[in-house]
Design a protein around this motif. Structure first.
Motif, PDB file in Angstrom:
ATOM      1  N   ALA B 262      -9.703  -9.179  17.237  1.00 18.15           N
ATOM      2  CA  ALA B 262     -10.710 -10.133  17.704  1.00 18.15           C
ATOM      3  C   ALA B 262     -11.296  -9.721  19.049  1.00 18.15           C
ATOM      4  CB  ALA B 262     -10.098 -11.531  17.788  1.00 18.15           C
ATOM      5  N   ARG B 314     -13.993 -14.883  27.193  1.00 19.38           N
ATOM      6  CA  ARG B 314     -13.797 -14.838  25.741  1.00 19.38           C
ATOM      7  C   ARG B 314     -12.457 -14.179  25.402  1.00 19.38           C
ATOM      8  NH1 ARG B 314     -13.947 -16.579  22.230  1.00 19.38           N
ATOM      9  NH2 ARG B 314     -14.631 -15.124  20.636  1.00 19.38           N
ATOM     10  N   GLU B 317      -9.678 -16.671  25.750  1.00 20.94           N
ATOM     11  CA  GLU B 317      -9.656 -17.602  24.605  1.00 20.94           C
ATOM     12  C   GLU B 317      -8.971 -16.966  23.399  1.00 20.94           C
ATOM     13  OE1 GLU B 317     -13.509 -20.550  24.544  1.00 20.94           O
ATOM     14  OE2 GLU B 317     -13.900 -18.467  23.991  1.00 20.94           O
ATOM     15  N   ILE B 318      -9.328 -15.726  23.161  1.00 20.92           N
ATOM     16  CA  ILE B 318      -8.783 -15.027  21.993  1.00 20.92           C
ATOM     17  C   ILE B 318      -7.273 -14.868  22.111  1.00 20.92           C
ATOM     18  CG2 ILE B 318      -8.687 -12.732  20.930  1.00 20.92           C
ATOM     19  CD1 ILE B 318     -11.790 -12.657  21.366  1.00 20.92           C
ATOM     20  N   LEU B 319      -6.822 -14.446  23.276  1.00 24.90           N
ATOM     21  CA  LEU B 319      -5.378 -14.260  23.460  1.00 24.90           C
ATOM     22  C   LEU B 319      -4.640 -15.574  23.267  1.00 24.90           C
ATOM     23  CD1 LEU B 319      -5.507 -11.876  26.529  1.00 24.90           C
ATOM     24  CD2 LEU B 319      -4.779 -11.266  24.213  1.00 24.90           C
ATOM     25  N   LYS B 320      -5.185 -16.622  23.849  1.00 22.44           N
ATOM     26  CA  LYS B 320      -4.536 -17.939  23.761  1.00 22.44           C
ATOM     27  C   LYS B 320      -4.471 -18.396  22.298  1.00 22.44           C
ATOM     28  CE  LYS B 320      -5.247 -22.662  25.288  1.00 22.44           C
ATOM     29  NZ  LYS B 320      -6.335 -23.576  25.696  1.00 22.44           N
ATOM     30  N   GLY B 321      -5.589 -18.257  21.618  1.00 26.87           N
ATOM     31  CA  GLY B 321      -5.635 -18.681  20.221  1.00 26.87           C
ATOM     32  C   GLY B 321      -4.695 -17.870  19.342  1.00 26.87           C
ATOM     33  N   ALA B 322      -4.659 -16.579  19.562  1.00 29.36           N
ATOM     34  CA  ALA B 322      -3.804 -15.725  18.732  1.00 29.36           C
ATOM     35  C   ALA B 322      -2.341 -16.073  18.936  1.00 29.36           C
ATOM     36  CB  ALA B 322      -4.055 -14.256  19.055  1.00 29.36           C
ATOM     37  N   ILE B 324      -1.137 -18.989  19.651  1.00 34.04           N
ATOM     38  CA  ILE B 324      -0.894 -20.233  18.909  1.00 34.04           C
ATOM     39  C   ILE B 324      -0.811 -19.977  17.415  1.00 34.04           C
ATOM     40  CG2 ILE B 324      -1.976 -22.436  18.273  1.00 34.04           C
ATOM     41  CD1 ILE B 324      -3.017 -22.526  21.221  1.00 34.04           C
ATOM     42  N   MET B 325      -1.704 -19.135  16.906  1.00 31.92           N
ATOM     43  CA  MET B 325      -1.705 -18.834  15.467  1.00 31.92           C
ATOM     44  C   MET B 325      -0.337 -18.409  14.954  1.00 31.92           C
ATOM     45  SD  MET B 325      -5.185 -16.676  14.769  1.00 31.92           S
ATOM     46  CE  MET B 325      -5.054 -16.508  12.974  1.00 31.92           C
TER      47      MET B 325
ATOM     48  N   ALA C 322      -6.825 -20.173  15.407  1.00 30.03           N
ATOM     49  CA  ALA C 322      -8.057 -19.448  15.076  1.00 30.03           C
ATOM     50  C   ALA C 322      -9.272 -20.165  15.655  1.00 30.03           C
ATOM     51  CB  ALA C 322      -8.189 -19.302  13.560  1.00 30.03           C
ATOM     52  N   ILE C 324      -9.349 -21.895  18.369  1.00 30.10           N
ATOM     53  CA  ILE C 324      -9.371 -21.604  19.809  1.00 30.10           C
ATOM     54  C   ILE C 324      -9.849 -20.187  20.074  1.00 30.10           C
ATOM     55  CG2 ILE C 324      -7.834 -21.257  21.790  1.00 30.10           C
ATOM     56  CD1 ILE C 324      -6.224 -23.686  20.710  1.00 30.10           C
ATOM     57  N   MET C 325      -9.389 -19.254  19.257  1.00 33.50           N
ATOM     58  CA  MET C 325      -9.790 -17.851  19.442  1.00 33.50           C
ATOM     59  C   MET C 325     -11.299 -17.681  19.514  1.00 33.50           C
ATOM     60  SD  MET C 325      -7.346 -15.622  16.933  1.00 33.50           S
ATOM     61  CE  MET C 325      -7.934 -13.970  17.366  1.00 33.50           C
ATOM     62  N   TYR C 326     -12.008 -18.459  18.725  1.00 32.69           N
ATOM     63  CA  TYR C 326     -13.449 -18.264  18.636  1.00 32.69           C
ATOM     64  C   TYR C 326     -14.231 -19.396  19.297  1.00 32.69           C
ATOM     65  CZ  TYR C 326     -12.479 -14.237  15.823  1.00 32.69           C
ATOM     66  OH  TYR C 326     -12.038 -13.000  15.412  1.00 32.69           O
TER      67      TYR C 326
END
Lengths: 431, 431, 431, 431
Positions: B262, B314, B317-322, B324-325, C322, C324-326
């Motif tokens: 991402a 950005r 955001e990506i690191l944080k979201g990943a 959590i995923m 996901a 959050i990532m985007y």
């Protein structure tokens, strides 16, 4: 009175513990079991077994997951430094393992017994609560531990060799003892099978100590080993300065990342469990350089050969496609492979009878769940394909921690029962 | 006749080469330039500059990408072993860099000159066609090379110090020489700026040798350095046996792989180029273990501060979201940061006049393209924010290979021109 | 002589076929079974059952996967146009399903029987080889087919109602017939359970026709329905011109794609099979616009409630991460849910006895494998939690094609056996 | 006094507005401009231009992004219903566009002018603040709007035709007017070029209204159109029940998702901006079915032909690899393509002179930034390759909303300036 009474079991019980502790203290990983093989050879020679060692029992083309020569050489040095007989080691031709034969000269079938001899790549626990640490036989080799009980398997094999040497006059047919290198990662059995090591066997026996079976119990048929393939996948791209010329790179790291995620998404199979894991991922050299190299260490598994083949085939598609996606080159090295096999009911029944007669087990179960994978399945399959019968047993032992954990330890008193079970089984089959 | 005629330029030309070669032979990476700093300090003390070293010039909280103490200690040992004056090294307090001041006592503005002193983490070429190898001044420190010309920058700075010491009676105001650690990876300038090192400067000058500018040419305003952030992202999950208990794992490797893919897909920006790179990815320990740890080393860049901030935001955001995923924990460490800054036209014009009068350059260009990122921009910004002016020049030199390549080498004859340009600029500003 | 002999089985056998064919010809999807419900109500009223319809049996807050009101209204129109009694339809309050009660007035337990009534969203085969097409009772509603046998279940339920009405004088206790909407996608049972529809049942019976069980066979306990959750996930981002202002977009399509890939990579579970599927993915409006909207339709499954919960929880983590990532917003709507439940051995044994006594089955098996998911499990769980017993049977029928296939057809002669089995079971429990 | 004075500009100014409003009210998308083409043909025939229409000007093999025949037929019907001359429409052979020629008979060069005639696929605003809505000429065709000014381009072209017909006696050489279909999505120009439509042109002129250029300004060279490819990628896999037989599926949705994410991660290019977008993603039919089909609509762009080719080539690698990863089949259809081209300085200078002499523009700029992509570049390239010269101008007009927005509207008074600019340019080149 049984012919087994002629054996001095008390001595063997003490031997088993001493041997196991010596091997435990000097663990050797897959394909580097030079000291262990030398000890086996030395001892079996004295007992009169006819030996072949190392390269003689290995089909080199079929070898998987063996370290490169420099590593092998350094382990040979260590083995000699730790007391491995240099004459035997030099005879091995840089490959490990021992095959020992006894021919009674009397017509009869051939029984092959298999013992695996390598250790696991984990560091051993050093707490006082860990008996090997407390009693001074913990691993002296860093990051190597007999945490899967193959030290016990080897010790059992050596004691079985002594018992059978004693029983020989009462037996007919032939016995072959196979001390196999590299069971961990399913690396060694296949190359032995391809060399024909079990081609003459009418009966094949092996066992594993511990697992989910407690001390005092024997499982006649250990079930459920998953077919597995272990492989390394290497992606080669082209490096470039990530800011100054990004268009010139071919990003091996992204290829590997994309492949990894897809590998974990291989669809399950209606007919039984599957497993995929990318356990190691290493790529790139510098933060601002597009990585031209990535290596992943992976494995696939399936409950049956068909399922395992399905998962592996899908994995290969994924790797190939991911390499193309990123304009990279792929090379896959198979580092290990285990198949699936079922124990034969008829043979299990015969052994069950012999073993129950010993009266040494609280319980003799028909079946016991195995876990993970086991490459003795290659030997079982080959024997069965050639018309023979095979059985893989579970030798109960309470364990101090799960297999492959640095605090793993067995109940040493279980070993002598394993020796007796093998001896009784052979006696039943060859008398 | 110019006041510059009082300097012995022939001696300084020879000194520059000798100094550069000594430093080239003993390259030191970011935050470990102890020998280099000691040499600078020793020499400048003799020339009468007032010195502060190491920790005195560093805001510790603002330090990025410095190795841990054990590494620092081992580099201090090496620096002493390679001739670094131990008294100076001990005064540094485990931090590197030197600031040298001259106060003419006559009222006038303050000019700050900045020289970066660290090397690059690449192995130097050993072929005979590589002059440092042929003439015996190739790096003796493994995997470290002055492949970006900071050896020349340092040598130029030392010669400028000598020239200015000679010119002092003709000058007014103050001069500060800043020998900055850790430009590579944009690690050092920010901590110096936060300590206030350029707060008193009315004029700020710096230069880079090589790039796309050939020998004999001077670019007055080097343009286009990208704002950048360097960061390490660590994902912590939970390991589990990949076959026996996959549901218990929290796969840090997959989190990092997903984030990496991402990150490379961050949308571009209308207003100018952006860059993202994950250059290093390391995760996992064993093929059959769900990885509980993954580390990626990454960087983001953008043509302006706004664009760079967009990309970095950005990325976070990506690191944080990943994380959590995949049910993992994330920690991000900023390892370096460079901003953007423009040279001031008025100052560039003044310097251009002074430099053209020297008659030593075939061509004095108004602008020259810079590449990548440069953390002197932090100093330029600070000076400009406080009402001063700044210029970053490009000193032409033919180069043997691209920057950061193991075969990089400069045209040594360019150095003395750099020394003269600085001296002329200071003379013009302070007389 | 059995009390069952008082029923005119010949008439019911003919009725079952006629009813099934009428319903087959007019299939209605989940939550739109207005004509079907009206037919049930009309017929049961004549038989003297006490009825409640539609909204009276539904906990609105617990409804999952129901179309919006405009769609409901259009289906109501169609139902009336195809002969659904408008009075009954209007009484339903826009919700479907029928519950019918018989109270013998004599003390005794309560038996609940459940029949599901909705069809599948597939187009019916039109080839002459497909009997409904050949004999003129193929679906007249486009893209809707009774391809899972619920037409037969409904017909069986109606005939059971008639048989039990006849048997009533010989019975004690109470009987409840539950005609449930929306079993496909596991949408309807939960809202009925939450309304308390099975709260008074001491015994609960249901069955499925077909599957892997051939004509002439009855499986007493249908096993292995997977717990499942059906959900739609919607990502909302921000659109932007993909070339002119890419940095302004927040890409919902990429969020959904990333989530989808990760969903398929949810780690398997040691204790039993898991399943994940993203079956539908729709995003974006124009080739050169960054998509601000993406919708995925997904489902998760697991062999036990625990496993199903594990997969669903992981799925929710992935969706959240996901989004959050985007930089997008996520909303998840649960569209259906099925749990797991086991049939009670004691009840199965009682029914087995009664059914075997009928002598109409070639074979009465103890167990039969179910496939996929089944939301009668909600009813079974509720009954069992309240101290009752439940059994889910498999009624054997040769089938012309797999369930959910447009060529699916049953062996109609199996239906009367199902009617008799239910009647015999109720008679056994209530006499 | 100029030859241009012979034209009745007042009438043409009124005509331009009336024509634009009629076309605006009846917008037609790419390859369906039948009514628009018929109006052009009718009017030009009356003015004495020699015409070829539709198929005569199209190389069918080179057509991109044209709807299928059923759609074409329905649009032909609509065109006739909305007043398109059926005779002309029938002569078009299901393809749109008009080429009109004037041969003065006097030796001289050939000038080609190009006007694009299609609309955009967006719904027009209906608020009273939107002039077309208020004044009754808003689009009557749903989801189609002239939101990019091609209505104005067409009106300008028709008025230029009338002006040039008047000027003919004063001219030498030849003039060709090209009314091109399908500029949106870069679909139409290439097929005309491949048919040879611009092969005889010595000079080529085109313009765009609006953009970032305000009313009263003319930009002589519109710069920076990105090379682009528009393509649909379809993945075909194999469907399977996601719970019952997951191993039998080949998941087209996952292939497309994986490709999509990788497409967005194509590395940027050192030499200029790149763009990638997957704007539409549709896959799958049912929640519990493994999707056997996925379609993505995507585009790639790059600042130069080389950069655009790089991005496209990488995209094709990614699609191919992703298809292989998931065992699916890929088919890619190119739906449009635009290249890059530079205006010729010499021609721009000549036109600049002629246009400045008109005295109708507040400002005539040398250059003006274009945005997005433009397929007139194909024509420019062809003309230049054959030795001719080309210029693409920006005709300033204040706009009510950004291009492609439903509230887009132009300053109609700008049109007559465009007509005069073209006429003056032709007069300068051919007199």
């Amino acid at each position: 009175m049984s012919i087994l009474d002629s054996v001095d079991w008390g001595k063997l019980e003490r031997d088993a513990v001493a041997l196991r502790r010596d091997i435990h203290k000097h663990p050797e990983g897959a394909w580097t079991e030079f000291r262990t093989s030398a000890i086996i050879a030395e001892r079996l020679e004295k007992l009169g077994w006819k030996l072949s060692v190392g390269l003689d029992n290995i089909d080199v083309k079929s070898v998987m997951g063996r370290p490169d020569d420099a590593v092998i050489d350094s382990h040979i040095e260590r083995a000699k430094a730790q007391g491995g007989n240099p004459a035997w080691i030099d005879r091995m031709g840089k490959y490990t393992g021992v095959v020992a034969d006894m021919d009674t000269g009397r017509p009869g079938p051939t029984v092959a017994l298999r013992f695996d001899i390598d250790c696991v790549d984990v560091a051993e626990a050093s707490e006082a609560s860990h008996r090997p640490a407390k009693e001074g036989f913990a691993s002296v080799n860093s990051c190597l531990t007999h945490a899967c009980g193959h030290d016990a398997h080897t010790a059992i094999g050596l004691c079985v060799a002594e018992a059978l040497a004693k029983l020989e006059p009462s037996l007919k047919g032939k016995v072959r003892l196979i001390f196999q290198p590299g069971e961990e990662g399913c690396r060694g059995a296949y190359a032995m099978v391809q060399k024909g090591v079990v081609d003459e066997a009418d009966y094949f026996l092996a066992l594993h100590i511990g697992g989910k079976v407690p001390s005092g119990v024997l499982g006649l048929k250990s079930l459920g080993y998953l077919g597995t393939a272990k492989f390394d996948a290497e992606f080669k791209g082209r490096s470039a300065h990530a800011a100054a010329a990004p268009q010139e790179g071919r990003n091996a790291l992204l290829a590997a990342a994309s492949a990894t995620i897809a590998l974990h998404g291989i669809a399950p199979h209606r007919d039984g469990p599957t497993r995929v894991n990318v356990g190691v991922f290493n790529a790139g050299t510098g933060r601002n350089v597009i990585p031209d190299h990535a290596l992943i260490k992976a494995e696939t598994r399936g409950e049956t050969k068909e399922i395992a083949d399905y998962v592996y085939a899908r994995a290969m598609e994924i790797l190939k496609g991911a390499a193309i996606m990123y304009g990279t080159e792929l090379s896959v090295s198979k580092m290990g492979e285990g198949t699936t096999a079922d124990s034969d009911d008829a043979l299990a029944e015969k052994i069950g009878e012999a073993v129950r007669r010993l009266g040494i087990f609280k319980e003799v179960r028909d079946t016991a769940a195995g876990t993970g994978s086991e490459d003795a399945t290659w030997m079982m399959r080959r024997v069965q394909e050639r018309g023979g019968q095979a059985v893989y047993m579970a030798l109960g032992s309470d364990i101090a921690a799960p297999h492959h954990n640095g605090s793993f330890d067995i109940d040493e008193s279980a070993m002598i029962n394993g020796v007796k079970a093998f001896a009784a089984a052979v006696a039943a089959l060859l008398s």
